[in-house]
Design an enzyme around this catalytic site. Structure first.
Site, mmCIF file in Angstrom:
data_model
loop_
_atom_site.group_PDB
_atom_site.id
_atom_site.type_symbol
_atom_site.label_atom_id
_atom_site.label_comp_id
_atom_site.label_asym_id
_atom_site.label_seq_id
_atom_site.Cartn_x
_atom_site.Cartn_y
_atom_site.Cartn_z
ATOM 1 N N GLU A 1 7.338 43.002 0.792
ATOM 2 C CA GLU A 1 7.962 43.323 2.553
ATOM 3 C C GLU A 1 9.573 43.761 2.243
ATOM 4 O O GLU A 1 9.558 44.565 3.259
ATOM 5 C CB GLU A 1 7.672 42.243 3.017
ATOM 6 N N VAL A 2 10.273 42.646 0.861
ATOM 7 C CA VAL A 2 11.533 43.595 1.180
ATOM 8 C C VAL A 2 11.706 44.080 0.329
ATOM 9 O O VAL A 2 11.560 43.523 -1.221
ATOM 10 C CB VAL A 2 12.587 41.960 1.223
ATOM 11 N N HIS B 1 13.701 40.791 -6.017
ATOM 12 C CA HIS B 1 13.036 39.331 -6.069
ATOM 13 C C HIS B 1 11.762 38.335 -6.620
ATOM 14 O O HIS B 1 10.606 39.519 -6.972
ATOM 15 C CB HIS B 1 13.129 38.724 -4.639
ATOM 16 N N HIS C 1 9.870 35.017 -6.801
ATOM 17 C CA HIS C 1 9.199 33.961 -6.685
ATOM 18 C C HIS C 1 9.544 33.252 -7.234
ATOM 19 O O HIS C 1 8.415 33.426 -8.225
ATOM 20 C CB HIS C 1 7.883 33.726 -6.081
HETATM 21 P P1 AMP Z 1 7.661 39.689 -0.315
HETATM 22 O O1 AMP Z 1 6.623 39.805 -0.141
HETATM 23 O O2 AMP Z 1 7.017 39.587 -2.076
HETATM 24 O O3 AMP Z 1 8.995 40.935 -0.648
HETATM 25 O O4 AMP Z 1 8.265 38.479 -0.042
HETATM 26 C C1 AMP Z 1 9.411 38.448 1.032
HETATM 27 C C2 AMP Z 1 9.331 37.005 0.820
HETATM 28 O O5 AMP Z 1 11.151 36.538 1.478
HETATM 29 C C3 AMP Z 1 9.005 36.060 1.820
HETATM 30 O O6 AMP Z 1 8.239 34.994 1.156
HETATM 31 C C4 AMP Z 1 9.581 35.774 3.338
HETATM 32 O O7 AMP Z 1 8.877 34.386 3.178
HETATM 33 C C5 AMP Z 1 10.955 35.807 2.958
HETATM 34 N N1 AMP Z 1 12.089 35.799 3.889
HETATM 35 C C6 AMP Z 1 12.066 37.384 4.203
HETATM 36 N N2 AMP Z 1 13.615 37.298 5.123
HETATM 37 C C7 AMP Z 1 13.842 35.429 4.219
HETATM 38 C C8 AMP Z 1 15.478 35.206 4.610
HETATM 39 N N3 AMP Z 1 16.441 35.408 5.835
HETATM 40 N N4 AMP Z 1 15.914 34.006 4.370
HETATM 41 C C9 AMP Z 1 14.533 33.721 2.992
HETATM 42 N N5 AMP Z 1 14.126 33.843 2.286
HETATM 43 C C10 AMP Z 1 13.485 35.244 2.957
#
Ligand code: AMP
Length: 122
Positions: free
Chosen positions: A102-103, A107, A109
């Site tokens: 998503e981001v 990263h 987790h």
């Molecule tokens: P991914 O699907 O691996 O890209 O995960 C993105 C993660 O970023 C998700 O678990 C979201 O809950 C987390 N996330 C999005 N915005 C923020 C934020 N402002 N601070 C902390 N975590 C976030």
């Protein structure tokens, strides 16, 4: 695809958006996920602008790569979930479309603090 300077983690790195910081050094920033999936749910991001693990391994320096991966273990230790002082944890890194990313800033987790269960549920 080029790096999106406006993704939420880029804004956190620039200090434009707050985070609940766990650890920071020259190579990494770690903070709690806003939508925790387990008792402990931390994120670890590199300081450089890398979209995902493939982009990172293609473009980052050896120092950045070592600094990032050692940073992940430092965070686990700080959280008390590392194998030496705790009970272990799971790392996940999603890449692009099929990975469900998503981001678009690399990263990992870190999930732990309890048994995290089966790796995939569907
Ligand atoms: P991914 O699907 O691996 O890209 O995960 C993105 C993660 O970023 C998700 O678990 C979201 O809950 C987390 N996330 C999005 N915005 C923020 C934020 N402002 N601070 C902390 N975590 C976030």
């Amino acid at each position: 695809m080029s790096y999106d300077q406006n993704n939420i983690f880029a804004k956190i790195l620039r200090g434009e958006v707050p985070c609940e910081k766990i650890y920071e050094d020259e190579y990494v920033l770690s903070f709690y996920d806003v939508n925790p999936q387990r008792k402990i749910h931390a994120l670890v991001i590199p300081k450089g602008n890398y979209i995902d693990l493939d982009d990172f391994n293609a473009k980052a320096t050896d120092k950045e790569i070592v600094g990032y991966f050692k940073g992940i273990s430092k965070v686990a230790k700080k959280l008390g979930i590392s194998v030496d002082i705790g009970k272990g944890y799971r790392t996940i890194s999603n890449l692009s479309d099929h990975g469900g990313q998503e981001v678009p800033h690399l990263h990992f987790h870190l999930l732990g603090g309890e048994k995290v269960g089966r790796m995939l549920n569907d």
